[in-house]
Scaffold this active site. Structure first.
Site, short mmCIF file in Angstrom:
data_model
loop_
_atom_site.label_atom_id
_atom_site.label_comp_id
_atom_site.label_asym_id
_atom_site.label_seq_id
_atom_site.Cartn_x
_atom_site.Cartn_y
_atom_site.Cartn_z
CE1 TYR A 296 -12.61 38.35 11.22
CE2 TYR A 296 -13.84 38.24 9.19
CZ TYR A 296 -13.53 37.71 10.42
OH TYR A 296 -14.13 36.56 10.84
N GLY A 297 -8.93 43.50 9.73
CA GLY A 297 -8.17 44.58 9.14
C GLY A 297 -8.67 45.95 9.55
#
Length: 120
Positions: free
Chosen positions: A67-68
């Site tokens: 995530y990111g």
């Protein structure tokens, strides 16, 4: 703002349920943190989101190193106090979609450091 004696309205009164087979129990709602890793979110916004979720009674946070590019884990690490890290159940994972990958030692170390944990 609620006083320390009066919980913020939320899910505090909901019964906890078993999570997996390790003996952990969590409330039936958790915080999914994919958006916390977005480049559209700032550190302050991500931290405020985690803080508010905890105030509402969330005790389970789902994240991923993907995530990111690790930003979600890092921001969760910034948001949680040492006491909250002992109380909140964190789930992290590797791989994406239908293409999971084995967590190697370096990936585990990076997740532990990003989440400001001692172990996972």
């Amino acid at each position: 703002m609620a006083s320390p004696q009066t919980p913020t309205p939320g899910i505090h009164s909901l019964a906890r349920r078993p999570l997996g087979r390790a003996g952990f129990e969590v409330r039936p709602f958790g915080l999914g943190s994919a958006s916390l890793g977005s480049d559209r979110a700032t550190d302050d916004e991500a931290i405020a989101t985690v803080r508010r979720a905890l105030d509402l009674g969330i005790d389970f946070i789902d994240t991923s190193a993907g995530y990111g590019m690790g930003e979600s884990e890092r921001r969760i690490g910034l948001a949680l106090t040492p006491e909250e890290r002992r109380r909140v159940r964190l789930q992290t994972k590797a791989g994406t979609g239908t293409r999971p990958k084995a967590y190697d030692g370096d990936a585990i170390r990076r997740s532990v450091e990003a989440l400001s944990l001692i172990h996972i």
